[in-house]
Design a protein around this motif. Structure first.
Motif, PDB file in Angstrom:
ATOM      1  N   HIS A  71       0.733  -1.246  -0.021  1.00  0.00           N
ATOM      2  CA  HIS A  71      -0.065   0.056  -0.020  1.00  0.00           C
ATOM      3  C   HIS A  71       0.980   1.326  -0.051  1.00  0.00           C
ATOM      4  CE1 HIS A  71      -3.488   2.202   2.365  1.00  0.00           C
ATOM      5  NE2 HIS A  71      -3.155   2.884   1.223  1.00  0.00           N
ATOM      6  N   VAL A 100       3.891   3.418  -8.131  1.00  0.00           N
ATOM      7  CA  VAL A 100       2.815   2.065  -8.130  1.00  0.00           C
ATOM      8  C   VAL A 100       3.304   1.063  -9.044  1.00  0.00           C
ATOM      9  CG1 VAL A 100       0.493   1.362  -9.111  1.00  0.00           C
ATOM     10  CG2 VAL A 100       0.641   3.619  -7.569  1.00  0.00           C
ATOM     11  N   LYS A 104       4.321  -2.612  -8.236  1.00  0.00           N
ATOM     12  CA  LYS A 104       3.635  -3.929  -9.093  1.00  0.00           C
ATOM     13  C   LYS A 104       4.655  -4.835  -9.606  1.00  0.00           C
ATOM     14  CE  LYS A 104      -0.288  -5.088 -11.035  1.00  0.00           C
ATOM     15  NZ  LYS A 104      -1.628  -5.369 -10.316  1.00  0.00           N
ATOM     16  N   GLU A 111      -2.225  -1.407  -3.581  1.00  0.00           N
ATOM     17  CA  GLU A 111      -2.902  -0.241  -3.044  1.00  0.00           C
ATOM     18  C   GLU A 111      -2.520   1.071  -3.251  1.00  0.00           C
ATOM     19  OE1 GLU A 111      -6.014   0.358   0.874  1.00  0.00           O
ATOM     20  OE2 GLU A 111      -5.153  -1.427   0.283  1.00  0.00           O
ATOM     21  N   PHE A 112      -3.232   1.758  -3.646  1.00  0.00           N
ATOM     22  CA  PHE A 112      -2.823   3.370  -3.497  1.00  0.00           C
ATOM     23  C   PHE A 112      -3.776   4.045  -2.819  1.00  0.00           C
ATOM     24  CE2 PHE A 112      -2.939   7.633  -5.669  1.00  0.00           C
ATOM     25  CZ  PHE A 112      -1.729   7.964  -5.126  1.00  0.00           C
ATOM     26  N   ALA A 137      -2.449  -0.222  -9.743  1.00  0.00           N
ATOM     27  CA  ALA A 137      -3.157  -0.229  -8.638  1.00  0.00           C
ATOM     28  C   ALA A 137      -4.485  -1.177  -8.727  1.00  0.00           C
ATOM     29  CB  ALA A 137      -3.612   1.077  -8.106  1.00  0.00           C
TER      30      ALA A 137
END
Length: 271
Positions: A71, A100, A104, A111-112, A137
């Motif tokens: 996150h 992000v 990934k 999660e953002f 995300a």
């Protein structure tokens, strides 16, 4: 279920604590005595600022979990961008995309959060969230970081995000509310009504300043008003009081007698 285990980059002790949660609570083999299957093991989430070093720390802490999640967050309100980040809006967007995308590469579940979303310009928020989804995300967490919004405003915010964010059908909307004005539960329920399907909550409402949304208040609202919310949850409500008392004991934070759901006077009645 999702356990946001902490902020591993804060200190070596925080990283070690999150690693312990990931291996002892986030793995089916560690929970075998409780007959928990792999699919029912909770997601273990590590929080990271939008920087590669923080994201690396989060991944190091959670990577042994069966279902890890990173996150990451960055502020999007004008006041935060100008005075805290000292970044232009286009720089913020670039940083979000890079962070992000980097997360990934390490973890499929990302999660953002646009920090201070409650005071962010809606049009800019839609652009930021669209970019975060495109970068990978799968959950968008919308925080009322300073406990500023009202339920009507927060519901409108979530509705606007759902209606105007490109690719929103590929993401889950989450909400994270603070209780500075005593509106955290009301705002969270308003977010749920607008379409949020993940809520970030704490036992007894503990958290910085006036605290976060109380898990017990949200769960029992959904449970008691099933016909109104028409939603399901998987919380064992018979364990709420026991869990509340355990958290109070270990944190040393007493629960006020008139606290909703878990306070000593919550179900007492005198004429």
């Amino acid at each position: 279920d999702i356990i946001e285990a902490g902020f591993p980059a804060a200190s070596p002790d925080d990283l070690a604590a999150v690693q312990m949660i990931a291996t002892e609570v986030g793995r089916a083999d560690a929970l075998s005595k409780s007959n928990v299957s792999y699919n029912n093991v909770p997601i273990i989430c590590g929080l990271a600022r939008a920087s590669t070093s923080d994201i690396d720390s989060a991944w190091e802490a959670i990577k042994e979990a069966d279902h890890p999640r990173i996150h990451t967050f960055l502020a999007t309100s004008e006041i935060h961008m100008k005075h805290k980040l000292r970044m232009k809006p286009e720089e913020v967007i670039e940083n979000i995309i890079n962070s992000v995308s980097y997360a990934k590469q390490l973890c499929n579940d990302v999660e953002f959060s646009p920090e201070d979303a409650g005071r962010s310009q809606p049009a800019f928020l839609y652009t930021v969230l669209s970019a975060a989804i495109e970068a990978g995300a799968t959950t968008l967490n919308i925080p009322d970081t300073v406990g500023y919004t009202t339920p009507e405003e927060f519901k409108e915010l979530i509705t606007g995000i759902i209606n105007n964010t490109k690719g929103i059908e590929n993401a889950t909307i989450s909400v994270h509310c603070h209780d500075d004005l005593g509106l955290a539960t009301a705002n969270t329920l308003a977010g749920i009504q607008a379409g949020a399907r993940q809520v970030e909550v704490t036992i007894n409402g503990i958290g910085e300043r006036a605290g976060n949304t109380s898990l017990e208040e949200i769960v029992m609202s959904l449970e008691t008003r099933k016909s109104f919310f028409k939603l399901q949850h998987e919380i064992n409500t018979t364990q709420i009081i026991r869990t509340s008392r355990m958290v109070s004991k270990y944190t040393g934070i007493l629960v006020q007698p008139n606290k909703a759901i878990v306070g000593a006077n919550a179900f007492a009645h005198e004429a």
